[in-house]
Design a protein around this motif. Structure first.
Motif, mmCIF file in Angstrom:
data_model
loop_
_atom_site.group_PDB
_atom_site.id
_atom_site.type_symbol
_atom_site.label_atom_id
_atom_site.label_comp_id
_atom_site.label_asym_id
_atom_site.label_seq_id
_atom_site.Cartn_x
_atom_site.Cartn_y
_atom_site.Cartn_z
ATOM 1 N N LEU A 166 36.945 -1.968 -18.265
ATOM 2 C CA LEU A 166 37.740 -0.774 -17.978
ATOM 3 C C LEU A 166 37.664 0.254 -19.100
ATOM 4 C CD1 LEU A 166 40.830 -2.338 -16.227
ATOM 5 C CD2 LEU A 166 39.236 -0.698 -15.227
ATOM 6 N N ARG A 167 37.630 -0.223 -20.340
ATOM 7 C CA ARG A 167 37.542 0.715 -21.477
ATOM 8 C C ARG A 167 36.251 1.534 -21.396
ATOM 9 N NH1 ARG A 167 39.456 -1.027 -26.850
ATOM 10 N NH2 ARG A 167 40.838 0.720 -26.698
ATOM 11 N N ARG A 168 35.131 0.874 -21.144
ATOM 12 C CA ARG A 168 33.853 1.580 -21.033
ATOM 13 C C ARG A 168 33.850 2.491 -19.807
ATOM 14 N NH1 ARG A 168 30.273 4.714 -22.397
ATOM 15 N NH2 ARG A 168 28.180 4.405 -21.633
ATOM 16 N N ALA A 169 34.422 2.031 -18.698
ATOM 17 C CA ALA A 169 34.504 2.862 -17.496
ATOM 18 C C ALA A 169 35.301 4.126 -17.777
ATOM 19 C CB ALA A 169 35.140 2.077 -16.348
ATOM 20 N N LEU A 170 36.383 3.989 -18.530
ATOM 21 C CA LEU A 170 37.196 5.150 -18.890
ATOM 22 C C LEU A 170 36.420 6.096 -19.803
ATOM 23 C CD1 LEU A 170 39.839 6.707 -18.786
ATOM 24 C CD2 LEU A 170 40.710 5.221 -20.594
ATOM 25 N N GLU A 171 35.636 5.552 -20.736
ATOM 26 C CA GLU A 171 34.813 6.393 -21.617
ATOM 27 C C GLU A 171 33.792 7.201 -20.812
ATOM 28 O OE1 GLU A 171 33.075 3.598 -24.325
ATOM 29 O OE2 GLU A 171 34.935 3.353 -25.476
ATOM 30 N N VAL A 172 33.141 6.542 -19.856
ATOM 31 C CA VAL A 172 32.156 7.211 -19.005
ATOM 32 C C VAL A 172 32.838 8.305 -18.191
ATOM 33 C CG1 VAL A 172 30.624 6.872 -17.012
ATOM 34 C CG2 VAL A 172 30.590 5.239 -18.901
ATOM 35 N N SER A 173 34.013 7.988 -17.679
ATOM 36 C CA SER A 173 34.763 8.956 -16.892
ATOM 37 C C SER A 173 35.209 10.151 -17.736
ATOM 38 C CB SER A 173 35.979 8.271 -16.259
ATOM 39 O OG SER A 173 36.628 9.156 -15.404
ATOM 40 N N THR A 174 35.664 9.877 -18.946
ATOM 41 C CA THR A 174 36.109 10.948 -19.852
ATOM 42 C C THR A 174 34.960 11.902 -20.156
ATOM 43 O OG1 THR A 174 37.810 9.535 -20.809
ATOM 44 C CG2 THR A 174 37.097 11.420 -22.132
ATOM 45 N N GLU A 175 33.783 11.337 -20.412
ATOM 46 C CA GLU A 175 32.601 12.168 -20.670
ATOM 47 C C GLU A 175 32.314 13.061 -19.467
ATOM 48 O OE1 GLU A 175 27.779 11.609 -20.679
ATOM 49 O OE2 GLU A 175 29.051 9.842 -20.816
ATOM 50 N N GLY A 176 32.348 12.484 -18.274
ATOM 51 C CA GLY A 176 32.095 13.261 -17.063
ATOM 52 C C GLY A 176 33.147 14.328 -16.815
ATOM 53 N N ARG A 177 34.399 14.007 -17.137
ATOM 54 C CA ARG A 177 35.485 14.984 -16.974
ATOM 55 C C ARG A 177 35.266 16.180 -17.889
ATOM 56 N NH1 ARG A 177 39.759 13.401 -19.698
ATOM 57 N NH2 ARG A 177 39.757 11.355 -18.686
ATOM 58 N N ARG A 178 34.836 15.918 -19.123
ATOM 59 C CA ARG A 178 34.569 17.018 -20.065
ATOM 60 C C ARG A 178 33.454 17.929 -19.554
ATOM 61 N NH1 ARG A 178 34.959 12.958 -24.981
ATOM 62 N NH2 ARG A 178 37.194 13.071 -25.321
ATOM 63 N N VAL A 179 32.426 17.310 -19.009
ATOM 64 C CA VAL A 179 31.312 18.093 -18.458
ATOM 65 C C VAL A 179 31.810 18.953 -17.304
ATOM 66 C CG1 VAL A 179 29.140 17.933 -17.190
ATOM 67 C CG2 VAL A 179 29.513 16.485 -19.198
ATOM 68 N N LEU A 180 32.558 18.353 -16.391
ATOM 69 C CA LEU A 180 33.031 19.113 -15.233
ATOM 70 C C LEU A 180 34.040 20.180 -15.650
ATOM 71 C CD1 LEU A 180 32.356 19.110 -12.227
ATOM 72 C CD2 LEU A 180 34.516 17.942 -11.845
ATOM 73 N N ARG A 181 34.878 19.889 -16.656
ATOM 74 C CA ARG A 181 35.834 20.888 -17.142
ATOM 75 C C ARG A 181 35.075 22.115 -17.676
ATOM 76 N NH1 ARG A 181 40.980 20.460 -17.576
ATOM 77 N NH2 ARG A 181 41.100 18.203 -17.817
ATOM 78 N N ALA A 182 33.971 21.887 -18.392
ATOM 79 C CA ALA A 182 33.162 22.997 -18.910
ATOM 80 C C ALA A 182 32.542 23.796 -17.763
ATOM 81 C CB ALA A 182 32.077 22.467 -19.847
ATOM 82 N N VAL A 183 32.064 23.111 -16.735
ATOM 83 C CA VAL A 183 31.473 23.792 -15.579
ATOM 84 C C VAL A 183 32.528 24.629 -14.864
ATOM 85 C CG1 VAL A 183 30.464 23.410 -13.285
ATOM 86 C CG2 VAL A 183 29.635 22.099 -15.243
ATOM 87 N N VAL A 184 33.713 24.056 -14.664
ATOM 88 C CA VAL A 184 34.805 24.774 -14.001
ATOM 89 C C VAL A 184 35.212 25.988 -14.820
ATOM 90 C CG1 VAL A 184 37.244 24.580 -13.326
ATOM 91 C CG2 VAL A 184 35.645 22.773 -12.701
ATOM 92 N N SER A 185 35.267 25.838 -16.132
ATOM 93 C CA SER A 185 35.635 26.951 -17.009
ATOM 94 C C SER A 185 34.608 28.080 -16.942
ATOM 95 C CB SER A 185 35.772 26.438 -18.442
ATOM 96 O OG SER A 185 36.093 27.472 -19.312
ATOM 97 N N ARG A 186 33.329 27.727 -16.997
ATOM 98 C CA ARG A 186 32.266 28.754 -16.885
ATOM 99 C C ARG A 186 32.333 29.446 -15.541
ATOM 100 N NH1 ARG A 186 29.030 24.981 -19.569
ATOM 101 N NH2 ARG A 186 28.132 24.249 -17.633
ATOM 102 N N ARG A 187 32.581 28.683 -14.517
ATOM 103 C CA ARG A 187 32.656 29.226 -13.158
ATOM 104 C C ARG A 187 33.814 30.225 -13.056
ATOM 105 N NH1 ARG A 187 34.250 26.015 -7.849
ATOM 106 N NH2 ARG A 187 33.051 27.146 -6.319
ATOM 107 N N ALA A 188 34.973 29.873 -13.628
ATOM 108 C CA ALA A 188 36.133 30.757 -13.590
ATOM 109 C C ALA A 188 35.861 32.056 -14.358
ATOM 110 C CB ALA A 188 37.357 30.042 -14.181
ATOM 111 N N ARG A 189 35.175 31.945 -15.511
ATOM 112 C CA ARG A 189 34.835 33.145 -16.283
ATOM 113 C C ARG A 189 33.876 34.033 -15.503
ATOM 114 N NH1 ARG A 189 34.461 29.494 -20.654
ATOM 115 N NH2 ARG A 189 32.203 29.577 -20.563
ATOM 116 N N GLY A 190 32.959 33.405 -14.783
ATOM 117 C CA GLY A 190 31.992 34.154 -13.991
ATOM 118 C C GLY A 190 32.634 34.921 -12.859
ATOM 119 N N ARG A 191 33.733 34.384 -12.324
ATOM 120 C CA ARG A 191 34.436 35.056 -11.232
ATOM 121 C C ARG A 191 35.357 36.143 -11.738
ATOM 122 N NH1 ARG A 191 36.324 30.039 -7.380
ATOM 123 N NH2 ARG A 191 34.284 29.670 -6.456
ATOM 124 N N GLY A 192 35.783 35.992 -13.014
ATOM 125 C CA GLY A 192 36.766 36.927 -13.578
ATOM 126 C C GLY A 192 36.130 38.137 -14.081
#
Length: 192
Positions: A166-192
């Protein structure tokens, strides 16, 4: 082993962890903070995923991530909301397998929808079913390929290491969340 085979062979904890990891990576779409799903991860780690702790934690998460009415939200956000809404109150039985599989498909679709490398010609195409049953990444966008690999990794570590995975699964998930958060942030800036 393919993603579909890994889901088919996973035990209840592996399925709950897999579905939770997919949802965790999509939390940025729901304006959730990085800790919002921690109580659910802790419930799985304690082995109480099939007890009342999971259901209580799930209710709290739903309250925290409750958003506006579905009108006006784009498809990626709707998919993330459906993942959360469909989570079963118990981490056992057929419901958890159905949820884990649905989360896998939804998360891959979310990543395809948000991938800046996706062009208009491929935007209409979904992740093909054989991409989940075979180890095929040809023609998939980079964000989708990375999500497919994360899903496989999570299922493999949970199958190979049980609760310790579970610890490793959470680490993998955290990494993916950071990537998606950056994509969402760029997307929001692009719309603004």
């Amino acid at each position: 082993m393919s993603l579909v085979e890994l889901i088919a062979r996973a035990d209840a904890r592996g399925l709950a962890g897999s579905g939770l990891a997919c949802l965790d990576r999509c939390v940025p779409l729901l304006d959730g903070d990085d800790e919002v799903l921690r109580p659910l991860w802790a419930t799985l780690a304690d082995g109480a995923g099939d007890g009342p702790g999971w259901a209580r934690g799930l209710a709290q998460v739903r309250d925290k991530l409750a958003g506006p009415d579905a009108e006006g939200e784009d498809e990626a956000v709707l998919l993330a909301r459906r993942m959360l809404a469909a989570a079963p109150d118990e981490c056992s039985g057929a419901a958890i397998r159905v949820w884990a599989d649905a989360c896998s498909v939804a998360s891959l679709r979310v990543h395809r929808l948000l991938d800046p490398a996706t062009d208009a010609a491929t935007e209409a195409a979904d992740v093909r079913g054989d991409d989940r049953t075979q180890d095929r990444t040809e023609g998939l966008s980079p964000l989708v390929v990375a999500e497919l690999r994360r899903q496989v990794t999570v299922l493999e570590v949970l199958a190979g290491h049980g609760p310790a995975g579970l610890r490793r699964a959470l680490e993998v998930s955290t990494e993916g969340r950071r990537v998606l958060r950056a994509v969402v942030s760029r997307r929001a800036r692009g719309r603004g």
